[in-house]
Design an enzyme around this catalytic site. Sequence first.
Site, PDB file in Angstrom:
ATOM      1  CB  THR A  37      -0.869   0.054   1.273  1.00 24.39           C
ATOM      2  OG1 THR A  37      -0.014   0.145   2.425  1.00 24.39           O
ATOM      3  CG2 THR A  37      -1.736  -1.178   1.407  1.00 24.39           C
ATOM      4  CE  LYS A 140      -9.069 -16.111  15.720  1.00 21.83           C
ATOM      5  NZ  LYS A 140     -10.412 -15.498  15.715  1.00 21.83           N
ATOM      6  CE1 TYR A 214      22.979 -13.372  43.015  1.00 25.81           C
ATOM      7  CE2 TYR A 214      24.463 -14.437  41.452  1.00 25.81           C
ATOM      8  CZ  TYR A 214      24.260 -13.682  42.593  1.00 25.81           C
ATOM      9  OH  TYR A 214      25.335 -13.217  43.298  1.00 25.81           O
ATOM     10  CG  HIS A 270      22.624  -4.394  52.577  1.00 28.62           C
ATOM     11  ND1 HIS A 270      22.456  -5.459  51.719  1.00 28.62           N
ATOM     12  CD2 HIS A 270      23.749  -4.661  53.285  1.00 28.62           C
ATOM     13  CE1 HIS A 270      23.428  -6.336  51.914  1.00 28.62           C
ATOM     14  NE2 HIS A 270      24.228  -5.875  52.838  1.00 28.62           N
TER      15      HIS A 270
END
Length: 508
Positions: A37, A140, A214, A270
């Site tokens: 298009t 889909k 981790y 921390h």
Amino acid sequence: MNTTKTIKSALISVFSKDGLEPIVRRLHEQNVTLYSTGGTEEFINNLGIPVVPVEEVTSFPEILGGRVKTLHPKIFGGILNRQDNATDVAQMKDFEIPQIDLVIVDLYPFEKTVASGASEQDIIEKIDIGGISLIRAAAKNFNDTVIVASVNEYAMLLDLISTQNGTTTLEQRKLLATRAFHVSSHYDTAIFNYFNTDETYFKTSIDQGQVLRYGENPHQKGFFFGEFDKMFTKLHGKELSYNNLLDVDAAVNLILEFKANEPTFAILKHNNACGLATRSNMKEAYLAALAGDPTSAFGGVLIANGTIDLATANEINSLFCEVVIAPSYDDEAIAVLSEKKNRIILVQHEVALPERQVRTCLNGLLVQDRNNVTDTKDHLKVVTNTAPTAQEIDDLLFVSKICKNTKSNTIVFAKNSTLVASGTGQTSRVDALKQAIEKATTFGFDLNGAVMASDAFFPFPDCVEIAHNAGITAVIQPGGSIKDELSINFCNENKVAMVFTGTRHFKH
């Protein structure tokens, strides 16, 4: 059943043509029929490659200023038909619908248009209708159709059609469909959030993610979703861990409080500051911050509000630390700091932080506004007969900024623009106070003339009594206890200055 499909036809309709040419050429080499298009059709024609305009398929022109181009049964039938369904096959023949095996489409740049400050009319026109419909239809029908919904998948597609001679497996088509649904859901989320004014709805979508070594502990998986590279340039060091990122976040929020101050240096461990100081130069600020708790500084995250120069870098280099953050560095400083192979060196860029904070809770999420209140002189209400001195006011505002960014319950001491000690994350305010006194004593600080901040009010006068006996001369707290007068009376009797701010700074 054979789940391998060979691409014999493709519909290509994209806003951006970047990276498209090699795919078009390879499809043409494999005798794939191309449909297209508007601007994409012109792009393909300019490559000297045959292309069938969508109008020839639909016998219907583009209308409504280009708003309707591909929305037609002959296009969506070609995409959605089930090739193993006899009824579908018959209807495709009856209505002369061409098979479409591959759809390459992208979406109008809605988010970029919003970010540019464009008018509402321009923004609305960037809500894609045809593109999103093509993506959903092709995704889909992944059993039969290949969907490529982003330039990010061009490399994968080019590899597939080149190495597999235009064929794809069901697994590959399903993977591309999954990524396509990610594109469409992210797009719809952005549109919803542009329109939404109801704060009881919450939708978010982040399309940049990375796997961490981790999580908080080695047995936990960890991921970061965000645009880290917009906030930082990493100059050196190993990959950041989950815990590194939490500490970096805490450091960034803390140093933001001191953005306009003279050279300020903070050391965090921390998520809490174990050292912080403001001085006339960065080296002295670092050394004063380090003196606050040289034990906890080991393995910490360091952050500065200004340039780290060579003199500061030489001092830092003798400390084992995980991360160093600053808005800029002298070249010589980078060379010194890079001597430690694993040390992470980050340049912090000025990027706005999210206005909402989100965390998991139970089987859902908690969402809140950022705590954007920073205590200033205008917030201070002197509630005692003894008023704080000019130096004490400066220190009270200084210590309040640290207290706001320290885990509750917390008590923080400061003196001469230096963090002296803090008690963090305690179950009682008295315990936090005693912890702070113990730390100050351990590292040889004289608390006489120091000031104290509390993140919440004192329900009893015990804290101000203990603090006074340790040498504290001025206190900043939000106030609001039904027993405030008990603390005020003690301060009056012992000539301790106390100010209320009216703002609690809990940080859980």
